[in-house]
Design a protein around this motif. Structure first.
Motif, PDB file in Angstrom:
ATOM      1  N   LEU A  57      10.556   2.100 -46.061  1.00 58.95           N
ATOM      2  CA  LEU A  57      11.520   1.031 -45.837  1.00 58.95           C
ATOM      3  C   LEU A  57      10.931  -0.309 -46.267  1.00 58.95           C
ATOM      4  CD1 LEU A  57      12.977   1.966 -42.349  1.00 58.95           C
ATOM      5  CD2 LEU A  57      14.349   1.497 -44.388  1.00 58.95           C
ATOM      6  N   THR A  58      11.731  -1.117 -46.914  1.00 55.78           N
ATOM      7  CA  THR A  58      11.351  -2.501 -47.172  1.00 55.78           C
ATOM      8  C   THR A  58      11.665  -3.322 -45.921  1.00 55.78           C
ATOM      9  OG1 THR A  58      13.530  -3.108 -48.000  1.00 55.78           O
ATOM     10  CG2 THR A  58      11.959  -2.200 -49.604  1.00 55.78           C
ATOM     11  N   PRO A  59      11.161  -4.545 -45.812  1.00 58.95           N
ATOM     12  CA  PRO A  59      11.540  -5.391 -44.669  1.00 58.95           C
ATOM     13  C   PRO A  59      13.051  -5.548 -44.531  1.00 58.95           C
ATOM     14  CG  PRO A  59       9.641  -6.325 -45.784  1.00 58.95           C
ATOM     15  CD  PRO A  59      10.096  -5.173 -46.632  1.00 58.95           C
ATOM     16  N   ALA A  60      13.735  -5.737 -45.662  1.00 58.91           N
ATOM     17  CA  ALA A  60      15.200  -5.828 -45.609  1.00 58.91           C
ATOM     18  C   ALA A  60      15.801  -4.514 -45.136  1.00 58.91           C
ATOM     19  CB  ALA A  60      15.748  -6.207 -46.984  1.00 58.91           C
ATOM     20  N   GLY A  61      15.194  -3.398 -45.561  1.00 58.26           N
ATOM     21  CA  GLY A  61      15.682  -2.097 -45.133  1.00 58.26           C
ATOM     22  C   GLY A  61      15.528  -1.889 -43.644  1.00 58.26           C
ATOM     23  N   GLU A  62      14.410  -2.337 -43.076  1.00 50.93           N
ATOM     24  CA  GLU A  62      14.201  -2.196 -41.636  1.00 50.93           C
ATOM     25  C   GLU A  62      15.260  -2.961 -40.855  1.00 50.93           C
ATOM     26  OE1 GLU A  62      10.246  -3.456 -40.888  1.00 50.93           O
ATOM     27  OE2 GLU A  62       9.319  -1.624 -41.709  1.00 50.93           O
ATOM     28  N   ARG A  63      15.560  -4.179 -41.301  1.00 48.19           N
ATOM     29  CA  ARG A  63      16.592  -4.968 -40.620  1.00 48.19           C
ATOM     30  C   ARG A  63      17.961  -4.310 -40.760  1.00 48.19           C
ATOM     31  NH1 ARG A  63      13.545  -9.047 -43.190  1.00 48.19           N
ATOM     32  NH2 ARG A  63      15.110  -9.228 -44.851  1.00 48.19           N
ATOM     33  N   PHE A  64      18.250  -3.810 -41.962  1.00 50.39           N
ATOM     34  CA  PHE A  64      19.557  -3.194 -42.199  1.00 50.39           C
ATOM     35  C   PHE A  64      19.725  -1.930 -41.363  1.00 50.39           C
ATOM     36  CE2 PHE A  64      22.211  -0.118 -44.422  1.00 50.39           C
ATOM     37  CZ  PHE A  64      23.379  -0.846 -44.594  1.00 50.39           C
ATOM     38  N   VAL A  65      18.714  -1.068 -41.342  1.00 53.31           N
ATOM     39  CA  VAL A  65      18.825   0.197 -40.625  1.00 53.31           C
ATOM     40  C   VAL A  65      18.979  -0.048 -39.121  1.00 53.31           C
ATOM     41  CG1 VAL A  65      17.534   2.279 -39.982  1.00 53.31           C
ATOM     42  CG2 VAL A  65      17.670   1.586 -42.374  1.00 53.31           C
ATOM     43  N   THR A  66      18.309  -1.050 -38.580  1.00 56.76           N
ATOM     44  CA  THR A  66      18.471  -1.373 -37.159  1.00 56.76           C
ATOM     45  C   THR A  66      19.922  -1.725 -36.848  1.00 56.76           C
ATOM     46  OG1 THR A  66      16.197  -2.170 -36.972  1.00 56.76           O
ATOM     47  CG2 THR A  66      17.763  -2.940 -35.313  1.00 56.76           C
ATOM     48  N   ARG A  67      20.514  -2.547 -37.687  1.00 57.17           N
ATOM     49  CA  ARG A  67      21.925  -2.910 -37.474  1.00 57.17           C
ATOM     50  C   ARG A  67      22.840  -1.710 -37.709  1.00 57.17           C
ATOM     51  NH1 ARG A  67      20.213  -7.615 -40.295  1.00 57.17           N
ATOM     52  NH2 ARG A  67      21.154  -6.838 -42.224  1.00 57.17           N
TER      53      ARG A  67
END
Length: 291
Positions: A57-67
């Motif tokens: 996961l990229t940092p953006a991916g981590e934020r997106f997956v949490t949401r």
């Protein structure tokens, strides 16, 4: 952006493996990967970093997956409140590639209606590229497909095999033949069915520059008439896809295998009734046409 893309992204974040994540959703790895890429293009940022050895996961991916997890949990809770337990559908969605069951349709429909009179049948047009994946993704309940391999995770009930025909341009040197051999058509250009199933290449050119590509059996005759190349079809296409610019000529070689496909974990009565009706009608047709 749709709910399925959110689910794909969450599963990939949990497995960090495209092949395993695709299997969870009963879809091939290539279309699964294309869906993730489309999601990233829509968001304008990569969600996953890929190398030959790992997915992360990229940092953006981590934020997106949490949401995405939070949104999916809310949606699932809402659907459960509204729908309650999963029951047999009032409508059975039947995916159909080309002519589907051809001459067997009326008998299959009659048998289904006799067993489930309140059940409606709705057809969804399929193409070679999505004929299996649409079923895996739950977009249809059953699918009538051209069995060309690549569906080991599905249950396939074959109908009687069908003779194959060459689709040739009117006025060509092959158009007057009563029957064609492989030697007769050697050296001719063939249109290319679009799809990644292993046996599909036998039904046209394998690809390359300058190819004439068709996505559905319904487009074969038009592609032949406009390009002057050859195409291949099963016998019922003569009646279901007539075209003034082509002739259908019997061609030697393996027959076409048409099958009713279902998911192995789908045990609903409506699905079982459709499968049983297709098997019964296909068996009767095989007995009538056999020696």
């Amino acid at each position: 952006m749709d709910v399925r893309s959110l689910r794909y992204a969450v599963t990939l974040a949990e497995t960090l493996h495209f092949g395993r994540a695709a299997q969870v959703h009963y879809i091939a790895a290539q279309p699964f990967g294309r869906r993730i890429q489309a999601l990233e293009r829509e968001l304008g940022t990569p969600l996953f970093s890929r190398t030959s050895r790992r997915v992360a996961l990229t940092p953006a991916g981590e934020r997106f997956v949490t949401r995405a997890r939070r949104i999916l949990a809310q949606l699932d809770a809402l659907v459960e409140q509204v729908e309650g337990p999963r029951e047999d559908p009032p409508v059975l969605r039947v995916g159909v590639l080309g002519f589907g069951l051809a001459d067997l349709w009326s008998d299959v429909r009659a048998l289904v209606e006799s067993r489930c009179p309140a059940l409606g049948l709705v057809t969804v047009e399929l193409d070679w590229e999505n004929q299996y994946d649409t079923l895996r993704a739950g977009e249809v309940d059953v699918a009538v497909v051209h069995d060309v391999g690549g569906a080991d995770d599905l249950v396939l009930d074959r109908t009687p095999e069908l003779d194959r025909y060459a689709v040739v341009p009117v006025g060509s040197e092959l158009g007057e033949a009563d029957r064609l051999t492989l030697a007769d058509v050697a050296g001719h250009r063939w249109i290319s069915p679009v799809g990644d199933q292993p046996g599909l290449a036998e039904w046209g050119d394998s690809g390359g520059r300058g190819r004439v590509a068709v996505r559905s059996p319904a487009g074969v005759a038009t592609a032949v008439a406009t390009s002057g190349w050859l195409g291949m079809h099963a016998e019922p296409a003569r009646r279901y896809f007539p075209h003034p610019g082509v002739r259908y000529v019997p061609l030697e070689g393996p027959k076409a295998a048409i099958a009713v496909a279902t998911r192995p974990d789908d045990h609903r009565e409506a699905v079982a009734v459709f499968r049983a009706a297709a098997r019964a009608v296909a068996g009767a047709d095989r007995n009538l046409s056999g020696p």
